[in-house]
Design an enzyme around this catalytic site. Structure first.
Site, PDB file in Angstrom:
ATOM      1  N   LEU A  49      -9.919  22.585  -3.705  1.00  0.00           N
ATOM      2  CA  LEU A  49      -9.230  22.787  -5.078  1.00  0.00           C
ATOM      3  C   LEU A  49      -7.804  22.030  -4.950  1.00  0.00           C
ATOM      4  O   LEU A  49      -7.178  21.971  -4.023  1.00  0.00           O
ATOM      5  CB  LEU A  49      -8.971  24.282  -5.026  1.00  0.00           C
ATOM      6  CG  LEU A  49     -10.546  25.213  -5.159  1.00  0.00           C
ATOM      7  CD1 LEU A  49      -9.928  26.663  -5.304  1.00  0.00           C
ATOM      8  CD2 LEU A  49     -11.540  24.728  -5.878  1.00  0.00           C
ATOM      9  N   GLY A  94     -12.376  23.818  -0.560  1.00  0.00           N
ATOM     10  CA  GLY A  94     -13.301  23.666  -1.743  1.00  0.00           C
ATOM     11  C   GLY A  94     -14.114  22.359  -1.597  1.00  0.00           C
ATOM     12  O   GLY A  94     -15.260  22.664  -2.000  1.00  0.00           O
ATOM     13  N   ASN A 118     -10.469  26.186   5.633  1.00  0.00           N
ATOM     14  CA  ASN A 118      -9.199  26.267   6.091  1.00  0.00           C
ATOM     15  C   ASN A 118      -8.247  27.247   5.303  1.00  0.00           C
ATOM     16  O   ASN A 118      -7.036  27.139   5.510  1.00  0.00           O
ATOM     17  CB  ASN A 118      -8.673  24.884   6.383  1.00  0.00           C
ATOM     18  CG  ASN A 118      -8.560  24.169   5.061  1.00  0.00           C
ATOM     19  OD1 ASN A 118      -9.188  24.282   4.228  1.00  0.00           O
ATOM     20  ND2 ASN A 118      -7.380  23.519   4.873  1.00  0.00           N
ATOM     21  N   GLU A 119      -8.680  27.987   4.443  1.00  0.00           N
ATOM     22  CA  GLU A 119      -7.651  28.559   3.587  1.00  0.00           C
ATOM     23  C   GLU A 119      -6.886  29.544   4.156  1.00  0.00           C
ATOM     24  O   GLU A 119      -5.748  29.801   3.811  1.00  0.00           O
ATOM     25  CB  GLU A 119      -8.827  29.766   2.652  1.00  0.00           C
ATOM     26  CG  GLU A 119      -9.367  29.192   1.411  1.00  0.00           C
ATOM     27  CD  GLU A 119     -10.570  28.267   1.827  1.00  0.00           C
ATOM     28  OE1 GLU A 119     -11.030  28.275   3.209  1.00  0.00           O
ATOM     29  OE2 GLU A 119     -11.289  27.902   1.101  1.00  0.00           O
TER      30      GLU A 119
END
Ligand code: CO8
Length: 243
Positions: A49, A94, A118-119
């Protein structure tokens, strides 16, 4: 379908909107039974994202952006076409979700290419439907550890635990993706489509049933000053890494 939004194929609102429109057109075209997703940007599949869409914008913008992200996933994960990800570069967050939403993932065997959700490294939390898609692919234990650590895996590590199905040298990627597509298309569409729907329906239905709640959760979470600060620091870190 080749992603071409330099420098890193980040998933901006415009990119996602165009992707959804293209998917809708293909889905409605009876002549099209399958799609291979790959990138026209060297070394990057998609950087996930677009962080600038989630930073310093209005609450209305966050809601609009998140609805678009949901739409992209519902269309991809719920597609009746055969979908193959030909991952020819790094694919964090994303970007990894796009690959996970396909029926089959082939990745170029290059130690520099990384993939994963990996957020947590950004100080944000992967939504439940990112998590569900990941669990459905690699199983609960691997997903739990990888999500908590926000791990980005090398191609060979990702292959070991099933995040990608196959590794190939770069020059063989297109040929391999076409061969896989031919294998999947050899089956009758109706049987394959009903089977796919049976496997994925529960997870898709869960988002559909909680869509607005999920938008509100995202907006509340992303607009917190502490989260905005984490995202700003992360963007600064990306820029510093360059210099
Ligand atoms: N969004 C916006 N800009 C980005 C992004 C991104 N995701 N990734 C990179 N960029 C920018 C960089 O800041 C840089 O900008 P500039 O040229 O102005 O300095 C430019 O793109 C090029 O980036 P790099 O120099 O870092 O390019 P490299 O080829 O060296 O590396 C990588 C490419 C590996 C993709 C690297 O850029 C990277 O690691 N990017 C970050 C990827 C990432 O962490 N994405 C996570 C996004 S969050 C997400 O997808 C899910 C969020 C779920 C939300 C849930 C909330 C509740």
């Amino acid at each position: 379908m080749k992603f071409k939004s330099p420098p890193v194929n980040s998933l901006s609102l415009d990119f996602i909107t165009e992707l959804c429109i293209s998917l809708e057109k293909l889905e409605n075209n009876r002549e099209c039974r399958g799609v291979i997703f790959t990138s026209a940007v060297p070394n990057i599949f998609s950087s996930g994202l677009d962080i600038t869409e989630m930073c310093g914008k209005s609450l209305e913008h966050y809601a609009e952006f998140w609805r678009a992200v949901q739409e992209m996933w519902l269309r991809l994960y719920g597609s009746s076409m055969v979908t193959v990800a030909a991952v020819n570069g790094s694919s964090p967050a994303g970007g990894c979700l796009i690959a996970l939403s396909c029926d089959y993932r082939i990745m170029v065997q290059n130690p520099k290419f990384i993939i994963g959700l990996n957020e947590a490294q950004l100080g944000i939390v992967a939504p439940f439907w990112f998590k569900d898609t990941f669990v459905n692919t690699v199983g609960h234990r691997v997903a739990e550890r990888s999500l908590q650590l926000g791990s980005l895996h090398s191609a060979s590590e990702a292959h070991k635990f099933g995040l990608v199905d196959e590794l190939v040298p770069e020059e063989k990627l297109q040929e391999k993706a076409a061969a896989v597509m031919a294998q999947w298309l050899a089956l009758p569409d109706h049987a394959r489509q009903l089977t796919k729907s049976m496997m994925r329906k529960a997870v898709l239905d869960r988002l559909v049933a909680h869509r607005e709640e999920d938008v509100q959760n995202f907006v509340n979470f992303i607009s917190k000053e502490s989260i905005q600060k984490s995202l700003r620091l992360y963007m600064e870190m990306l820029k510093k890494k360059k210099s």
